[in-house]
Design an enzyme around this catalytic site. Structure first.
Site, PDB file in Angstrom:
ATOM      1  N   HIS A  20       0.845  -1.205   0.000  1.00  7.25           N
ATOM      2  CA  HIS A  20       0.000   0.000   0.000  1.00  7.25           C
ATOM      3  C   HIS A  20       0.874   1.247   0.000  1.00  7.25           C
ATOM      4  O   HIS A  20       1.356   1.684   1.039  1.00  7.25           O
ATOM      5  CB  HIS A  20      -0.916  -0.023   1.233  1.00  7.25           C
ATOM      6  N   HIS A  22       1.218   4.984  -2.396  1.00  4.61           N
ATOM      7  CA  HIS A  22       0.681   5.787  -3.509  1.00  4.61           C
ATOM      8  C   HIS A  22       1.808   6.461  -4.284  1.00  4.61           C
ATOM      9  O   HIS A  22       2.647   7.140  -3.687  1.00  4.61           O
ATOM     10  CB  HIS A  22      -0.279   6.853  -2.975  1.00  4.61           C
ATOM     11  N   ASP A  24       1.655   9.050  -6.223  1.00  5.98           N
ATOM     12  CA  ASP A  24       1.594  10.513  -6.105  1.00  5.98           C
ATOM     13  C   ASP A  24       1.829  10.998  -4.677  1.00  5.98           C
ATOM     14  O   ASP A  24       1.836  12.200  -4.436  1.00  5.98           O
ATOM     15  CB  ASP A  24       0.258  11.036  -6.643  1.00  5.98           C
ATOM     16  N   GLY A 181      -9.402   8.046  -2.145  1.00 11.40           N
ATOM     17  CA  GLY A 181     -10.070   9.328  -1.907  1.00 11.40           C
ATOM     18  C   GLY A 181     -10.778   9.299  -0.560  1.00 11.40           C
ATOM     19  O   GLY A 181     -10.770   8.293   0.138  1.00 11.40           O
ATOM     20  N   HIS A 208      -9.801   0.791   0.162  1.00 13.36           N
ATOM     21  CA  HIS A 208      -9.532   1.612   1.347  1.00 13.36           C
ATOM     22  C   HIS A 208     -10.792   1.585   2.223  1.00 13.36           C
ATOM     23  O   HIS A 208     -11.848   2.057   1.801  1.00 13.36           O
ATOM     24  CB  HIS A 208      -9.316   3.077   0.950  1.00 13.36           C
ATOM     25  N   GLU A 211     -10.744   3.323   7.812  1.00 14.33           N
ATOM     26  CA  GLU A 211      -9.760   4.317   8.228  1.00 14.33           C
ATOM     27  C   GLU A 211     -10.539   5.473   8.851  1.00 14.33           C
ATOM     28  O   GLU A 211     -10.593   5.636  10.061  1.00 14.33           O
ATOM     29  CB  GLU A 211      -8.949   4.773   7.003  1.00 14.33           C
ATOM     30  N   ASP A 295       2.099   3.989   2.753  1.00 15.12           N
ATOM     31  CA  ASP A 295       0.976   4.809   2.277  1.00 15.12           C
ATOM     32  C   ASP A 295       1.458   5.970   1.383  1.00 15.12           C
ATOM     33  O   ASP A 295       1.177   5.980   0.200  1.00 15.12           O
ATOM     34  CB  ASP A 295       0.129   5.336   3.454  1.00 15.12           C
TER      35      ASP A 295
HETATM   36 ZN   LIG Z   1      -3.850   4.820   0.908  1.00 16.83          ZN
END
Ligand SMILES: [Zn+2]
EC number: 3.5.4.4
Length: 356
Positions: A20, A22, A24, A181, A208, A211, A295
């Site tokens: 996991h 990202h 970006d 998102g 996701h 959380e 993350d």
């Molecule tokens: Zn994430």
């Protein structure tokens, strides 16, 4: 009795797997500064060190929505072929430097269309950058395999289209799918058409969940949408009272559904209060298939080495624990069974063998 401390150099050398992370959220600060200048995007500061600090502070607000807002700047430089090639290649090199031997990178192609690239062009370009990074890492003696997860954005309505893209690129480096998102207000079942299509096409996906939003989000992701893994899932602990598992927690543990846990990120978004009390330790001890993840390395100012070091120092984790979450990650990776077996047998176990 306290476990002996594990020094950071030892941890850096251990083979790691990350599921996991990202694309970006992991740019090098110096690259962000250079690329922003090229495309004429204004950053909060053009000093790479100050920029890294700005990210860390913005991300520490304890608010998932504000945390996500920091991506405006990284995404601004990921709209061109040049920006995507460079960030993807450096992504792989940074993982290799961190001792990662298997990684799954995720990003949302629909957020990278402002420079005129089409969705397939975005995916092709990122794959080219990743391939260049993998070739360089292998040549440097630090091979790392990176698979791609394509994310659809849960607040928009293109997830079915992105699912199509994942199917189209399944033999070209894309190994799965996710929705990303803000979680609150955008339940996974809103995207059922995408998930049903992926199931029919036998493309694995993670979601996701758990959380910002609690058990209903995890339940929906697994039992309505059919996710094979859960991104975060920290709030699954709400279904565990005095060590006794409720039905959903039992399902997750007994079916060996991986939880992609990201301790530092959770501290920043307020989903957990400290590393020492982060649910990853309790869930590991209860036999869940927990995995450890970064993350967003730039946004959270972290690396796999740092996450492992924090758990060793603040939550008493041993080298065996680090090996367990690494093996867990490879077992739940979205790649073929025989390749996972080879990675565990030939790379991971020998790598930990010398440190034990
Ligand atoms: Zn994430």
């Amino acid at each position: 009795m306290t476990a002996p401390r594990i020094d950071t150099d030892t941890i850096r050398r251990l083979p790691k797997a990350v599921l996991h992370d990202h694309l970006d959220g992991g740019l090098r600060p110096a690259t962000l500064v250079e690329l922003a200048e090229t495309v004429g995007h204004t950053l909060p500061t053009t000093d790479p060190q100050a920029l890294a600090q700005w990210y860390y502070e913005a991300a520490n607000s304890g608010d998932l929505v504000r945390y996500i807002a920091t991506f405006e700047h990284t995404l601004a430089v990921m709209q061109t072929r040049e920006g995507l090639l460079r960030t993807a290649e450096e992504y792989v090199l940074d993982l290799a430097e961190d001792g990662v031997v298997y990684g799954e990178v995720r990003y949302a192609p629909e957020l990278m269309l402002k420079g005129g690239l089409t969705l397939p062009e975005v995916v092709e370009t990122v794959q080219q950058g990743l391939a260049a990074g993998m070739a360089k890492a292998a040549a440097a003696g630090t091979p790392v395999r990176v698979g791609t997860l394509l994310c659809g954005m849960r607040m928009f309505d293109r997830t079915r289209e992105i699912a199509d893209l994942a199917v189209a690129f399944r033999d070209a480096g894309v190994v799965g799918f996710d929705i990303a998102g803000a979680e609150d207000g955008f339940p996974p079942a809103d995207h059922l058409a995408a998930f049903e299509y992926l199931r029919r096409e036998s493309v694995p996906f993670t979601i996701h969940a758990g959380e910002a939003h609690g058990l209903p989000s995890i339940h929906q992701a697994l039992q309505v949408c059919g996710a094979q893994r859960i991104g975060h899932g920290v709030r699954l602990t709400e279904d565990i009272v005095d060590g006794k598992l409720g039905r959903l927690a039992s399902w997750v543990r007994d079916r060996r559904i991986a939880l992609e846990m990201c301790p530092t990120s959770n501290l920043q978004t307020g989903a957990a209060s400290s590393i020492a009390d982060h649910p990853i330790t309790a869930l590991k001890d209860l036999g869940f298939r927990v995995t450890l993840n970064t993350d967003n390395r730039l946004v959270s100012g972290t690396t796999m080495t740092r996450e492992m070091s924090l758990l060793a120092e603040e939550a008493g984790w041993t080298v065996e624990d680090l090996r367990t979450v690494t093996v867990n990650a490879v077992k739940s990776a979205f790649i073929p069974f025989d390749e996972k077996g080879a990675l565990i047998r030939d790379v991971i176990l020998p790598g930990y063998g010398t440190a034990l």
